[in-house]
Enzyme design. Structure first.
Site, PDB file in Angstrom:
ATOM      1  CD  GLU A  51      -2.883   1.217   2.299  1.00  0.00           C
ATOM      2  OE1 GLU A  51      -3.280   2.082   2.791  1.00  0.00           O
ATOM      3  OE2 GLU A  51      -2.932  -0.003   2.959  1.00  0.00           O
ATOM      4  CE  LYS A  74      -5.631  -0.828   6.441  1.00  0.00           C
ATOM      5  NZ  LYS A  74      -4.928   0.184   5.494  1.00  0.00           N
ATOM      6  CG  ASP A  94       1.399 -16.193  12.406  1.00  0.00           C
ATOM      7  OD1 ASP A  94       0.698 -15.545  11.621  1.00  0.00           O
ATOM      8  OD2 ASP A  94       1.244 -17.193  12.958  1.00  0.00           O
ATOM      9  CG  HIS A 127      -3.642   7.002  -0.152  1.00  0.00           C
ATOM     10  ND1 HIS A 127      -2.920   5.783   0.261  1.00  0.00           N
ATOM     11  CD2 HIS A 127      -4.303   6.496  -1.392  1.00  0.00           C
ATOM     12  CE1 HIS A 127      -3.279   4.741  -0.372  1.00  0.00           C
ATOM     13  NE2 HIS A 127      -4.210   5.242  -1.409  1.00  0.00           N
TER      14      HIS A 127
END
Length: 441
Positions: free
Chosen positions: A93, A274, A290, A388
């Protein structure tokens, strides 16, 4: 020759590599050598998948048909417990690495990140069913805890030899006929899943026999609440001033309002968290850990009060500075698994100067607090899309066929026009190429 060695030692290794994002990957690698983060012999391996081939992949997972890559980038400006660090991130991203680097620079103005980590405890669960008296069974197990923990240690001599081993036995009552026994094991630099799964399976029949119960599931829990990390940082108000937002207090208060929104609303809290995991996961992927287990544990931890809440807390410090803290479970590993088999993971760990599992957890936690801060700052000022989309413009430019300096030129035009269509990128690129050729087609 001796003078050259002394001169090299006097070069300060810094995570502030000015203009790094503007340079080509080749030039970035050269700067890492110049700043003594890697040696000339090591830098070439960063350019690709050197050493990671299908044979290696086939030994890691099943049904291998090829290799799949992610960009590996470096977040800069990190000062963690007083030490300059580079933070490797593997992520697809745009803006995450830039966001982490920006926030780390802001936090460095206030002294950087301070981290406290719990001991590396991983927990085995043994479910006991059809218990006749949960009170009596619990009392029996707790009375025999020293004996049972010694039996656990006998199952894991290699872990004991490394300084780990059984630390505590806990018994939880789930309902009138069900207990769960937690066997807390110090797994040192391993995440410890295989170790504690073996412990759970090895102790299940013994625990069932002692309680007259039937053993059910025998496996670790990924809610690693004995293995948390606390990361704190302080940002002076003056550091929050930007070209378009000259009032640092207003920026700080906007961040606090965004924090309060996440505390009130689970829908917002999920997106807030998030933003934390953007940083944490990218570090864990780069370092072969992991991330799915950490994600699961983090979200369970966020809901431990019965209401889903943010993993970070931002407040006003005594001098008016913005102060933040991240507190979450973060079980990491630098021993076994991909750290042993994947050469790219080994290089990432070495580049980050990771000393062990707790150090990796500290680095990932710092990245998580950084990406959260950057997101809140953007949301409370110009909005999340500005930065972004500027990075998205570079990707559109590359997809249109631009390369080298032309990527930045085309991306800048796209951002200025606020148009990000591939066809527009191709038009701009064609015009720039024609101009470079003196107007000739």
């Amino acid at each position: 020759m001796a003078d050259e060695r002394v001169k090299a030692l006097q070069v300060r290794r810094t995570s502030r590599l000015s203009g790094f994002y503007r340079q080509t990957p080749e030039r970035r690698r050269a700067r890492l050598v110049e700043a003594r983060w890697v040696t000339p012999d090591e830098v070439d391996a960063l350019a690709g998948l050197a050493g990671f081939d299908e044979a290696c992949a086939d030994a890691m997972v099943e049904n291998v048909i090829g290799l799949h890559g992610l960009p590996l980038g470096l977040a800069l400006n990190f000062l963690v417990d007083g030490v300059e660090r580079l933070v490797p991130m593997a992520v697809e991203e745009p803006s995450i690495i830039a966001a982490a680097s920006l926030a780390a620079r802001l936090c460095a103005e206030g002294g950087g990140f301070t981290v406290v980590t719990d001991p590396p405890i991983t927990t085995a669960q043994v479910q006991l069913l059809d218990v006749r008296s949960v009170a009596d069974a619990r009392a029996t197990l707790l009375s025999m805890a020293p004996v049972l923990l010694a039996e656990v240690d006998a199952l894991i001599p290699a872990m004991r030899a490394r300084g780990g081993g059984a630390r505590e036995l806990e018994v939880r009552v789930l309902d009138a006929t069900t207990l769960v026994v937690h066997l807390h094991v110090d797994t040192r630099d391993a995440m410890g899943a295989n170790c504690v799964n073996s412990v759970a399976e090895g102790m299940a029949s013994r625990l069932a026999e002692l309680t007259g119960a039937r053993a059910g599931l025998k496996i670790l829990t990924n809610l690693a609440d004995r293995r948390t990390v606390r990361v704190s940082a302080r940002v002076p108000v003056a550091a929050l001033v930007t070209e378009n937002f000259q009032d640092g207090v207003a920026v700080r208060d906007g961040i606090l309002e965004a924090q309060h929104f996440a505390e009130l609303d689970p829908y917002r809290a999920v997106t807030h968290n998030k933003g934390v995991m953007n940083g944490v996961d990218a570090v864990l992927v780069a370092c072969g850990n992991d991330w799915r287990a950490v994600e699961a544990g983090a979200h369970a931890w966020a809901a431990r009060s019965g209401v889903y809440r943010p993993l970070t807390a931002w407040r006003v410090g005594g001098d008016g500075a913005l102060e933040g803290e991240l507190w979450m479970p973060l079980a990491t590993s630098t021993a076994g698994g991909a750290a042993r088999t994947h050469p790219g993971v080994q290089r990432a760990l070495k580049l980050a100067r990771v000393s062990g599992a707790l150090d990796l957890a500290a680095l990932a936690g710092a990245a998580g607090l950084a990406t959260n801060l950057s997101a809140l700052r953007a949301l409370s000022t110009e909005g999340i899309q500005r930065g972004h989309m500027a990075l998205h413009a570079r990707r559109v430019a590359a997809e249109a066929g631009a390369s080298g300096d032309l990527i930045e030129i085309v991306a800048e035009r796209l951002s200025r026009e606020r148009v990000y269509r591939p066809e527009r990128a191709r038009e701009i690129l064609a015009a720039e190429v024609a101009q470079l050729r003196g107007g000739c087609p």
